[in-house]
Motif scaffolding. Sequence first.
Motif, PDB file in Angstrom:
ATOM      1  N   SER A  17       2.942  18.330   7.482  1.00  0.00           N
ATOM      2  CA  SER A  17       3.477  19.214   8.065  1.00  0.00           C
ATOM      3  C   SER A  17       3.394  19.025   9.720  1.00  0.00           C
ATOM      4  O   SER A  17       2.568  18.326  10.138  1.00  0.00           O
ATOM      5  CB  SER A  17       2.697  20.714   7.972  1.00  0.00           C
ATOM      6  OG  SER A  17       2.902  20.969   6.609  1.00  0.00           O
ATOM      7  N   ARG A  66      11.159  24.757   2.891  1.00  0.00           N
ATOM      8  CA  ARG A  66      10.289  24.020   3.342  1.00  0.00           C
ATOM      9  C   ARG A  66      10.038  24.421   5.039  1.00  0.00           C
ATOM     10  O   ARG A  66       8.543  24.093   5.458  1.00  0.00           O
ATOM     11  CB  ARG A  66      10.703  22.451   3.380  1.00  0.00           C
ATOM     12  CG  ARG A  66      10.897  21.924   1.903  1.00  0.00           C
ATOM     13  CD  ARG A  66      11.242  20.687   2.054  1.00  0.00           C
ATOM     14  NE  ARG A  66      12.510  20.171   2.688  1.00  0.00           N
ATOM     15  CZ  ARG A  66      12.711  19.358   3.591  1.00  0.00           C
ATOM     16  NH1 ARG A  66      11.393  18.706   3.987  1.00  0.00           N
ATOM     17  NH2 ARG A  66      13.482  19.003   4.167  1.00  0.00           N
ATOM     18  N   ARG A  81       8.430  25.457  12.036  1.00  0.00           N
ATOM     19  CA  ARG A  81       7.193  25.051  11.106  1.00  0.00           C
ATOM     20  C   ARG A  81       7.808  24.287  10.188  1.00  0.00           C
ATOM     21  O   ARG A  81       8.686  24.645   9.457  1.00  0.00           O
ATOM     22  CB  ARG A  81       6.384  26.076  10.772  1.00  0.00           C
ATOM     23  CG  ARG A  81       5.230  25.818   9.955  1.00  0.00           C
ATOM     24  CD  ARG A  81       4.186  25.000  10.855  1.00  0.00           C
ATOM     25  NE  ARG A  81       3.010  24.301   9.824  1.00  0.00           N
ATOM     26  CZ  ARG A  81       2.261  23.636  10.406  1.00  0.00           C
ATOM     27  NH1 ARG A  81       2.084  23.100  11.827  1.00  0.00           N
ATOM     28  NH2 ARG A  81       1.232  23.078   9.581  1.00  0.00           N
ATOM     29  N   ASN A  83       7.309  22.052   6.731  1.00  0.00           N
ATOM     30  CA  ASN A  83       6.149  21.535   5.691  1.00  0.00           C
ATOM     31  C   ASN A  83       6.919  20.796   4.731  1.00  0.00           C
ATOM     32  O   ASN A  83       8.111  20.709   4.740  1.00  0.00           O
ATOM     33  CB  ASN A  83       5.619  22.802   4.950  1.00  0.00           C
ATOM     34  CG  ASN A  83       5.087  23.828   5.837  1.00  0.00           C
ATOM     35  OD1 ASN A  83       4.140  23.463   6.730  1.00  0.00           O
ATOM     36  ND2 ASN A  83       5.078  25.202   5.715  1.00  0.00           N
TER      37      ASN A  83
END
Length: 121
Positions: A17, A66, A81, A83
């Motif tokens: 991440s 994601r 963000r 991931n």
Amino acid sequence: QVQLVESGGGLVQPGGSLGLSCAPSGIIRSIGAMAWYRQAPGKQRELVAAITSGGYTNFADFVKGRFTISRDNAKNTVYLRMNSLKPEDTAVYYCNAEITRWGSSSLMDYWGKGTLVTVSS
């Protein structure tokens, strides 16, 4: 003069991440929609995610589930963000925002210089 300043890029392993942030420098009057784009080597720049001033979001199919996009209107900052990163997410990520400068009534489109995200083991 207004500039968009991105931060948070770097090297991450597949499945990892990473978070990006972007905020304007200089004095502004208001910000409208904000977005993240990316450009991989040899490819065209493409939209990753966008968020309106009211918080409505839009994501490219290849990042749905994601990536998340958010913003802090008090700080004029947009976040991404990321991931479950994949090697194919490797690209330069660019921040984009519609900004009205202080003393102006015109909404203009601004771009950051980009931050490199590399997904590799």
